[in-house]
Design a protein around this motif. Structure first.
Motif, PDB file in Angstrom:
ATOM      1  N   PHE A   6      37.497  12.711  36.832  1.00 22.60           N
ATOM      2  CA  PHE A   6      38.110  12.014  37.950  1.00 22.60           C
ATOM      3  C   PHE A   6      37.849  10.523  37.717  1.00 22.60           C
ATOM      4  CE2 PHE A   6      36.320  16.013  39.681  1.00 22.60           C
ATOM      5  CZ  PHE A   6      37.506  16.685  39.919  1.00 22.60           C
ATOM      6  N   ALA A   7      38.883   9.765  37.467  1.00 27.75           N
ATOM      7  CA  ALA A   7      38.701   8.346  37.156  1.00 27.75           C
ATOM      8  C   ALA A   7      37.975   7.645  38.298  1.00 27.75           C
ATOM      9  CB  ALA A   7      40.054   7.691  36.906  1.00 27.75           C
ATOM     10  N   PRO A   8      36.976   6.834  37.983  1.00 27.35           N
ATOM     11  CA  PRO A   8      36.216   6.158  39.044  1.00 27.35           C
ATOM     12  C   PRO A   8      37.060   5.133  39.782  1.00 27.35           C
ATOM     13  CG  PRO A   8      35.595   5.304  36.889  1.00 27.35           C
ATOM     14  CD  PRO A   8      36.484   6.478  36.637  1.00 27.35           C
ATOM     15  N   GLU A   9      36.828   4.996  41.060  1.00 21.86           N
ATOM     16  CA  GLU A   9      37.494   3.987  41.864  1.00 21.86           C
ATOM     17  C   GLU A   9      36.751   2.669  41.691  1.00 21.86           C
ATOM     18  OE1 GLU A   9      37.938   5.115  45.915  1.00 21.86           O
ATOM     19  OE2 GLU A   9      38.820   7.070  45.468  1.00 21.86           O
ATOM     20  N   VAL A  10      37.389   1.704  41.046  1.00 21.66           N
ATOM     21  CA  VAL A  10      36.746   0.412  40.805  1.00 21.66           C
ATOM     22  C   VAL A  10      36.369  -0.221  42.143  1.00 21.66           C
ATOM     23  CG1 VAL A  10      37.093  -1.916  39.911  1.00 21.66           C
ATOM     24  CG2 VAL A  10      37.979   0.048  38.646  1.00 21.66           C
ATOM     25  N   GLY A  11      35.164  -0.772  42.203  1.00 20.96           N
ATOM     26  CA  GLY A  11      34.710  -1.437  43.415  1.00 20.96           C
ATOM     27  C   GLY A  11      33.317  -1.005  43.792  1.00 20.96           C
ATOM     28  N   VAL A  12      32.876  -1.469  44.951  1.00 26.18           N
ATOM     29  CA  VAL A  12      31.545  -1.153  45.464  1.00 26.18           C
ATOM     30  C   VAL A  12      31.697  -0.120  46.575  1.00 26.18           C
ATOM     31  CG1 VAL A  12      29.454  -2.073  46.526  1.00 26.18           C
ATOM     32  CG2 VAL A  12      30.745  -3.476  44.905  1.00 26.18           C
TER      33      VAL A  12
ATOM     34  N   GLY B  10      34.269  19.935  52.871  1.00 26.21           N
ATOM     35  CA  GLY B  10      33.074  19.681  53.678  1.00 26.21           C
ATOM     36  C   GLY B  10      33.012  18.282  54.252  1.00 26.21           C
ATOM     37  N   GLY B  11      34.055  17.466  54.023  1.00 27.29           N
ATOM     38  CA  GLY B  11      34.084  16.152  54.639  1.00 27.29           C
ATOM     39  C   GLY B  11      33.632  15.020  53.743  1.00 27.29           C
ATOM     40  N   TRP B  12      33.704  15.219  52.435  1.00 27.63           N
ATOM     41  CA  TRP B  12      33.279  14.182  51.499  1.00 27.63           C
ATOM     42  C   TRP B  12      34.441  13.774  50.610  1.00 27.63           C
ATOM     43  CZ3 TRP B  12      28.323  12.273  51.880  1.00 27.63           C
ATOM     44  CH2 TRP B  12      27.455  13.003  52.696  1.00 27.63           C
ATOM     45  N   ARG B  13      34.411  12.514  50.149  1.00 28.79           N
ATOM     46  CA  ARG B  13      35.458  11.989  49.278  1.00 28.79           C
ATOM     47  C   ARG B  13      34.881  11.733  47.892  1.00 28.79           C
ATOM     48  NH1 ARG B  13      37.646   6.855  47.998  1.00 28.79           N
ATOM     49  NH2 ARG B  13      36.030   5.832  49.259  1.00 28.79           N
ATOM     50  N   VAL B  14      35.557  12.249  46.868  1.00 27.36           N
ATOM     51  CA  VAL B  14      35.100  12.083  45.492  1.00 27.36           C
ATOM     52  C   VAL B  14      35.538  10.707  44.990  1.00 27.36           C
ATOM     53  CG1 VAL B  14      35.290  12.936  43.125  1.00 27.36           C
ATOM     54  CG2 VAL B  14      35.174  14.553  45.027  1.00 27.36           C
ATOM     55  N   VAL B  15      34.556   9.896  44.527  1.00 24.04           N
ATOM     56  CA  VAL B  15      34.877   8.571  43.995  1.00 24.04           C
ATOM     57  C   VAL B  15      34.750   8.523  42.477  1.00 24.04           C
ATOM     58  CG1 VAL B  15      34.327   7.327  46.105  1.00 24.04           C
ATOM     59  CG2 VAL B  15      32.505   7.793  44.443  1.00 24.04           C
ATOM     60  N   HIS B  16      34.150   9.533  41.888  1.00 21.31           N
ATOM     61  CA  HIS B  16      34.067   9.600  40.422  1.00 21.31           C
ATOM     62  C   HIS B  16      33.555  10.982  40.034  1.00 21.31           C
ATOM     63  CE1 HIS B  16      33.725   8.638  36.287  1.00 21.31           C
ATOM     64  NE2 HIS B  16      32.481   8.203  36.257  1.00 21.31           N
TER      65      HIS B  16
ATOM     66  N   ILE C 120      32.770  13.258  36.136  1.00 18.38           N
ATOM     67  CA  ILE C 120      32.934  13.344  34.684  1.00 18.38           C
ATOM     68  C   ILE C 120      32.115  14.500  34.134  1.00 18.38           C
ATOM     69  CG2 ILE C 120      31.169  11.545  34.372  1.00 18.38           C
ATOM     70  CD1 ILE C 120      32.646  10.760  31.765  1.00 18.38           C
ATOM     71  N   VAL C 121      32.771  15.483  33.631  1.00 26.60           N
ATOM     72  CA  VAL C 121      32.228  16.630  32.899  1.00 26.60           C
ATOM     73  C   VAL C 121      31.273  17.457  33.748  1.00 26.60           C
ATOM     74  CG1 VAL C 121      31.048  17.407  30.824  1.00 26.60           C
ATOM     75  CG2 VAL C 121      32.537  15.407  30.729  1.00 26.60           C
ATOM     76  N   ASP C 122      30.051  16.940  34.024  1.00 26.58           N
ATOM     77  CA  ASP C 122      29.079  17.733  34.769  1.00 26.58           C
ATOM     78  C   ASP C 122      28.504  16.989  35.965  1.00 26.58           C
ATOM     79  OD1 ASP C 122      27.602  15.874  33.401  1.00 26.58           O
ATOM     80  OD2 ASP C 122      26.095  17.275  32.661  1.00 26.58           O
ATOM     81  N   SER C 123      29.033  15.793  36.250  1.00 31.56           N
ATOM     82  CA  SER C 123      28.523  14.980  37.351  1.00 31.56           C
ATOM     83  C   SER C 123      29.659  14.602  38.284  1.00 31.56           C
ATOM     84  CB  SER C 123      27.862  13.704  36.818  1.00 31.56           C
ATOM     85  OG  SER C 123      26.786  14.016  35.953  1.00 31.56           O
ATOM     86  N   ILE C 124      29.311  14.445  39.556  1.00 28.05           N
ATOM     87  CA  ILE C 124      30.322  14.101  40.544  1.00 28.05           C
ATOM     88  C   ILE C 124      29.678  13.200  41.597  1.00 28.05           C
ATOM     89  CG2 ILE C 124      29.929  16.144  41.993  1.00 28.05           C
ATOM     90  CD1 ILE C 124      33.030  16.323  42.257  1.00 28.05           C
ATOM     91  N   TRP C 125      30.407  12.128  41.979  1.00 30.78           N
ATOM     92  CA  TRP C 125      29.908  11.170  42.960  1.00 30.78           C
ATOM     93  C   TRP C 125      30.782  11.257  44.212  1.00 30.78           C
ATOM     94  CZ3 TRP C 125      29.759  10.522  37.827  1.00 30.78           C
ATOM     95  CH2 TRP C 125      28.615   9.979  37.230  1.00 30.78           C
ATOM     96  N   VAL C 126      30.146  11.348  45.377  1.00 31.59           N
ATOM     97  CA  VAL C 126      30.895  11.480  46.625  1.00 31.59           C
ATOM     98  C   VAL C 126      30.343  10.517  47.668  1.00 31.59           C
ATOM     99  CG1 VAL C 126      31.507  13.895  46.223  1.00 31.59           C
ATOM    100  CG2 VAL C 126      29.402  13.347  47.456  1.00 31.59           C
TER     101      VAL C 126
END
Length: 716
Positions: free
Chosen positions: A329-335, A474-480, A482-488
């Motif tokens: 999932f391509a990361p969303e550039v920004g903070v 569950g109410g979370w948005r994925v911002v990045h 890759i392979v085995d990691s996910i940021w929400v």
């Protein structure tokens, strides 16, 4: 149990065991290794009459015998020719003669159990466990880089203490340390130190100098230096030496000792049965192969000398679907604020074990009409594959070690030595588990299979998509991802009261995919960096502030790159801290401007500007006059031999030049540096911090010109 094994020219083998009273040696004089010759195709008739007659007459062959063995995991026991050899060094030369003297058509016969290293072969065939039974004594010898050019040392470090003087004083100090410590392990900054010390002793006519524990042999050369390529990178393997009775660890030629510690290497010895000296210089794939070979040996399966696995037929649709990697999932550039990072624990190894992905059971004939792999028409046999037997103990062991580390850290008085030992073991296992997936697609892997590689990726994509769907529900948005990691981060369209806690979702996903989803970190904020000159997120470049800790996680940017000079890395970290404290680009630029002032006013020490780059080819192989080429030219002038795969360290003193005067080597007395060059590097490092906010290098330069005096602005 012996911690090191030596082979003498007359065929004797020395086993050295560490005891509380010192090393004890046992002589063995009846070791005769074996290799095997069988048919390449299943169910083919074996006719080795001519070959056996030739081998029976060979002076280096002890005996031949037709025995029953399994030539592959997918084959039952078959008749093969066992060739017993008088000396371990004759195994490969004799195996090469198979095609020359056999009357079978080329390609019909194959050799097995040929290309084992001799110490590993000895342990495998004799059932010897080379895991040290006691604590090993260690002595470290180091030589400064300028000293490596000659055949006489005037400076040496012995366990961290500098010794200088004429050869006799150097040799006396080394001998005294060896006699005092009686080391089981000699850790050398370079293996060339061993023959050089002996040459110095010869010139000084010191007959009593010796590093060896065996009076008849001082040292042996095991292999000459070589250059190799691995995963697109060029590596250098220096000459290897052996000192009887002692393990030699060459710090310039050891991956695992450098990435872990002695405890980590010893842990791999216990799992691979490669003696400590071999395990220290072995690659990740080498150790993984050894563990696989042990598993094959336990199952009565022979190890092919040259892999000949063919890829099974696939339809065009299957080829298309299989030729994909892990999901991204391509990361969303920004903070992004309030971000959670979730990682699947050892995802690929756990896919192998939970889905039974193994070369011997993938696309089996007994379930050929079944489709067990998502998106692909691959069946997986119900019988447990051998790769599961290889990896599951490693996964379980690492989980146990990580638990021990956590328990020790939570004690009132944590034992730092024990934590370091456990962390070394954990790191060693991590590298093996990381490599096991890619090794399945490696064309020279002894037991790899491309279909395993494809199946693992297919399962991984399905698992990450499952996780994404459940996190979003569950109410979370994925911002990045890759392979085995996910940021929400919390989805703003979902009320807090309706949002499922991360811990609960992680447990639900774990149950759904049968692989543990771990909460890796909670960040106050995370910044995803765009690619250079593009507003597209770079997959592996980000930085963030860990919640509740005075710590940052940094990936991919200059401060994490090994080539970055310390001054540039430290300035970037200072910019990051200012960014965290103020969220103000102007405040970050103040840090940058102060660093530029220090740089242009000559207040930066030369050692803080050293760049480290890997040499990828001989100097004559470069077609461009790069800084690395300039450094190589300068090294050659100084008599320093820098081979492909080795590092070279230098400071840029005049980047406008293309000659050797463009740089100075790190050990030289540096009187000046190219402030313009390093100023550009500083601005680039600041850009990595500010680019998530939309700032470009041009805007940084413009802002500096508008806010700083003319004297500084002219350099930026």
């Amino acid at each position: 149990m012996p911690f090191t094994i030596d082979f003498l020219d007359d065929g004797r083998v020395l086993e050295w065991e560490s005891t509380p009273d010192g090393a004890v040696v046992t002589e063995r004089d009846a070791y005769t290794p074996q290799f095997f010759v069988g048919t390449r195709a299943p169910d083919a008739d074996l006719d080795v009459t001519t070959l056996r007659a030739v081998y029976d007459r060979h002076p280096d062959v002890v005996a031949t015998e037709v025995v029953s063995r399994r030539p592959a995991f997918r084959r039952d026991s078959e008749a093969v020719l066992a060739v017993t050899v008088a000396h371990v060094d004759q195994v490969t030369p004799l195996a090469r003669q198979t095609r020359e003297v056999s009357d079978a058509p080329i390609g019909d016969l194959a050799c097995f159990n040929v290309d084992f290293s001799r110490e590993f072969r000895y342990c495998l065939e004799t059932g010897t466990d080379p895991t040290p039974s006691g604590e090993l004594t260690t002595l470290r010898l180091g030589v400064p880089l300028p000293e490596t050019t000659g055949d006489v040392y005037s400076e040496l470090t012995i366990d961290g203490e500098d010794v200088t003087g004429p050869p006799r004083e150097i040799l006396t100090a080394v001998q005294a340390a060896v006699d005092r410590v009686d080391p089981d392990v000699l850790v050398c900054s370079t293996s060339q130190l061993i023959p050089t010390l002996y040459e110095m002793a010869d010139r000084a006519e010191i007959d009593s100098f010796s590093l060896s524990r065996w009076a008849d042999v001082e040292y042996q050369q095991l292999a000459s230096r070589s250059t190799y390529a691995s995963y697109g990178r060029v590596g250098h393997s220096p000459t290897r030496y052996n000192v009887p009775g002692r393990v030699i660890i060459d710090e310039s030629n050891t991956f695992f000792y450098g990435e872990t510690n002695l405890d980590g290497v010893v842990d791999l010895v216990s799992r691979s049965h490669k003696p400590l000296q071999e395990a220290a210089w072995a690659s990740i794939g080498n150790i993984l192969t050894a563990i696989q070979v042990r598993t094959a040996h336990d199952r009565g399966v022979l190890v092919p000398w040259h892999s000949w696995r063919h890829e099974q037929f696939k339809s065009m649709r299957t080829l298309h679907d299989a030729d994909r990697g892990g999901f991204i999932f391509a990361p969303e550039v920004g903070v992004h604020e309030d971000v959670h990072e979730l990682d699947f624990s050892s995802l690929y190894p756990n896919i192998i074990c939970t889905r039974n992905v193994s070369p011997d059971v993938i696309r089996c004939e007994c379930h050929r009409d079944r489709s067990d792999v998502p998106e692909l028409d691959y069946a997986i046999c119900d019988e447990q594959g051998y790769l599961v037997d290889v990896l599951q103990p490693l996964i379980d062991a690492r989980d146990e070690i990580k638990t021990e580390i956590q328990d020790e850290q939570e004690r009132n008085s944590p034992d730092g030595n024990r934590i370091a030992a456990l962390e070394g073991r954990s790191a060693a296992l991590k590298w093996i588990l990381v490599a096991c997936f890619g090794y399945q697609g490696f064309n020279n892997a002894k037991f790899g299979r491309i279909e395993c590689h494809e199946a693992i990726n297919a399962f991984a994509r399905e698992i990450l998509l499952t996780a994404k769907a459940q996190l979003e529900d569950g109410g979370w948005r994925v911002v990045h991802g890759i392979v085995d990691s996910i940021w929400v981060t919390p989805d703003p369209d979902t009320a807090d009261a309706n949002r499922t806690p991360i811990s609960e979702l992680a447990a639900t996903i774990t149950d759904a995919v049968d692989i543990r989803l771990e909460h890796e970190a909670h960040y106050e904020w995370v910044a995803f960096v765009p690619q250079r000159d593009r507003n597209v997120g770079a997959l592996t470049k980000y930085f963030g502030k860990i919640t509740g800790e005075d710590a940052y996680k940094i990936r991919g940017i200059e401060a994490r790159q090994r080539s970055t000079p310390p001054f540039i890395a430290d300035t970037q970290r200072a910019c990051l801290e200012q960014f965290d404290a103020t969220r103000s680009p102007e405040a970050v630029l103040t840090v940058l401007a102060d660093a530029l002032s220090d740089l242009y006013e000559g207040r930066v020490a030369g050692e803080r500007l050293v760049e480290t780059n890997s040499v990828s080819k001989p100097i004559d192989g470069y077609t461009q006059d790069t800084r690395t080429v300039a450094a190589l030219k300068r090294a050659r002038e100084h008599g320093l031999a820098v081979h492909p795969g080795q590092d070279i360290e230098y400071i840029v003193v005049d980047d406008e030049r293309t000659s050797r005067d463009r740089v100075a080597l790190a050990h030289e007395d540096i009187e000046t540096y190219d402030a313009d060059y390093y100023g550009t590097q500083l601005i680039r490092a600041a850009e990595s911090i500010l680019s998530p906010l939309g700032w470009t290098r041009q805007e940084i330069r413009r802002s500096l010109r508008n806010t700083r005096d003319t004297e500084l602005a002219q350099y930026t």
